[in-house]
Design an enzyme around this catalytic site. Structure first.
Site, short mmCIF file in Angstrom:
data_model
loop_
_atom_site.label_atom_id
_atom_site.label_comp_id
_atom_site.label_asym_id
_atom_site.label_seq_id
_atom_site.Cartn_x
_atom_site.Cartn_y
_atom_site.Cartn_z
N LYS A 200 -40.53 21.13 -22.28
CA LYS A 200 -40.48 22.48 -22.82
C LYS A 200 -41.48 23.43 -22.17
O LYS A 200 -42.85 22.89 -21.73
CB LYS A 200 -40.65 22.36 -24.19
CG LYS A 200 -39.35 21.69 -24.89
CD LYS A 200 -39.32 22.05 -26.59
CE LYS A 200 -38.08 21.49 -26.80
NZ LYS A 200 -37.88 21.14 -28.42
N ARG A 239 -37.33 12.75 -28.88
CA ARG A 239 -36.20 13.18 -28.27
C ARG A 239 -36.83 13.62 -26.95
O ARG A 239 -37.67 14.42 -26.55
CB ARG A 239 -35.70 14.61 -28.97
CG ARG A 239 -34.52 15.08 -28.49
CD ARG A 239 -33.94 16.36 -29.13
NE ARG A 239 -32.46 16.81 -28.81
CZ ARG A 239 -32.60 17.80 -27.74
NH1 ARG A 239 -33.70 17.96 -26.96
NH2 ARG A 239 -31.52 18.09 -27.39
N1 HH2 Z 1 -34.82 20.82 -28.85
C1 HH2 Z 1 -33.88 21.30 -28.15
C2 HH2 Z 1 -32.39 21.04 -28.61
N2 HH2 Z 1 -32.25 20.31 -29.75
N3 HH2 Z 1 -33.16 19.10 -31.38
C3 HH2 Z 1 -34.44 18.52 -32.31
N4 HH2 Z 1 -34.09 17.85 -33.36
N5 HH2 Z 1 -35.63 18.81 -31.82
C4 HH2 Z 1 -35.66 19.44 -30.67
O1 HH2 Z 1 -36.96 19.81 -30.46
C5 HH2 Z 1 -34.66 20.07 -29.86
C6 HH2 Z 1 -33.41 19.76 -30.38
C7 HH2 Z 1 -34.02 21.91 -26.99
O2 HH2 Z 1 -34.02 21.04 -25.79
P1 HH2 Z 1 -32.57 21.00 -24.84
O3 HH2 Z 1 -31.59 20.37 -25.74
O4 HH2 Z 1 -33.10 20.18 -23.66
O5 HH2 Z 1 -32.46 22.25 -24.22
P2 HH2 Z 1 -31.15 23.47 -24.62
O6 HH2 Z 1 -31.31 23.83 -25.86
O7 HH2 Z 1 -31.26 24.49 -23.74
O8 HH2 Z 1 -29.76 22.69 -24.44
#
Ligand code: HH2
Length: 267
Positions: A200, A239
């Site tokens: 992040k 995660r």
């Molecule tokens: N962060 C993201 C998405 N889902 N779910 C939980 N429970 N906690 C988190 O910190 C979290 C989450 C964001 O990361 P990512 O899925 O890699 O990116 P994007 O939202 O651009 O798909």
């Protein structure tokens, strides 16, 4: 929990697993690498991401969930009740909900639920987020959600402070530094704690030491360091995009943390 985004636009792995075949192969690999859960998402929640219709989200995630759920626990990362329900029918065992609103769907489907804290929406959450006391507000909100889910009959409840979702760098650091308090308090509410720092933006800011923030593909070290910190504070699920690194850290921190298990570690 390994991250698997079947999207063209996720901030880190967008486009890498956008085809169903590539996503299934990555999910299989993550289970083999030691993931206990693979989190399948079909809509990016990054700041400024455009929303996706339910039909398109279902087209992305359902075949992947069907293929992976016989191999281990699959969660669905969605904010839409209809997608959550269809994902459970396809084999998902956990609803990972960044909106903190889907506990009725989890109760109805008889699966676990992740209640994440988010301030604002993807469109506006990073425009000057403010709190009087970020730790008190975030902890109170997710613990309240845990109570509601419990009252509704959800058996497996996770709370998540939502790193990067309506938080400044300082807010993220404050929440991480005191995440052990959330672990202790969550236990009294029948919940465990999940944290996602992986790659992040705040890690790019901190990791550069005041220079230009590091781009997403230079945040692996900060990702592992922050996940490892969270493990030492008792956080029960991380995660992560890098399952190999996360699993190795967990195999180290677990025995170090539990003195009684030290004798069992191979010398
Ligand atoms: N962060 C993201 C998405 N889902 N779910 C939980 N429970 N906690 C988190 O910190 C979290 C989450 C964001 O990361 P990512 O899925 O890699 O990116 P994007 O939202 O651009 O798909």
């Amino acid at each position: 929990m390994g991250v698997l985004n079947v999207t063209p636009d996720s901030f880190f792995d967008g486009g890498r697993y956008a085809s169903i075949d590539a996503a299934i192969a990555r999910g299989r690999a993550m289970f083999a690498e030691g993931a206990d859960v693979v989190d399948v998402g079909g809509e990016s929640s990054r700041p400024g991401a455009s929303t996706v219709g339910a039909d398109e989200e279902l087209r992305r995630v359902i075949p992947v969930i069907e293929a992976l759920s016989p191999l281990g626990v699959v969660s669905v990362d969605t904010v839409k009740p209809a997608v959550a329900r269809a994902a459970v029918t396809a084999g998902a065992g956990l609803i990972n909900d960044v909106s903190g609103t889907l506990w009725p769907a989890a109760a109805e489907c008889g699966v676990g639920w992740v209640a994440m804290h988010r301030k604002g929406t993807a469109a506006d959450m990073q425009s000057d987020p403010r709190y009087d006391d970020v730790v008190a507000e975030v902890h109170a909100q997710v613990l309240n959600l845990a109570d509601r889910a419990s009252e509704a009959g959800v058996g497996e409840i996770w709370v998540d402070p939502g790193i990067g979702f309506g938080k400044s760098v300082a807010h993220n650091l404050e929440l991480l530094s005191r995440v052990g308090e959330l672990v202790r308090d969550a236990e009294g509410h029948g919940a465990r704690v999940l944290v996602g720092t992986s790659n992040k933006w705040f890690l790019g800011v901190i990791g550069s030491g005041g220079a230009e923030p590091l781009p997403p593909d230079e945040r692996a070290e900060g990702s592992l360091a922050s996940s490892t910190w969270a493990m030492t504070q008792g956080v029960q699920m991380l995660r992560v995009h890098d399952v190999v690194g996360g699993a190795q850290a967990a195999r180290l921190v677990g025995p170090l943390d539990r003195a009684s298990e030290r004798e069992g570690v191979a010398r």
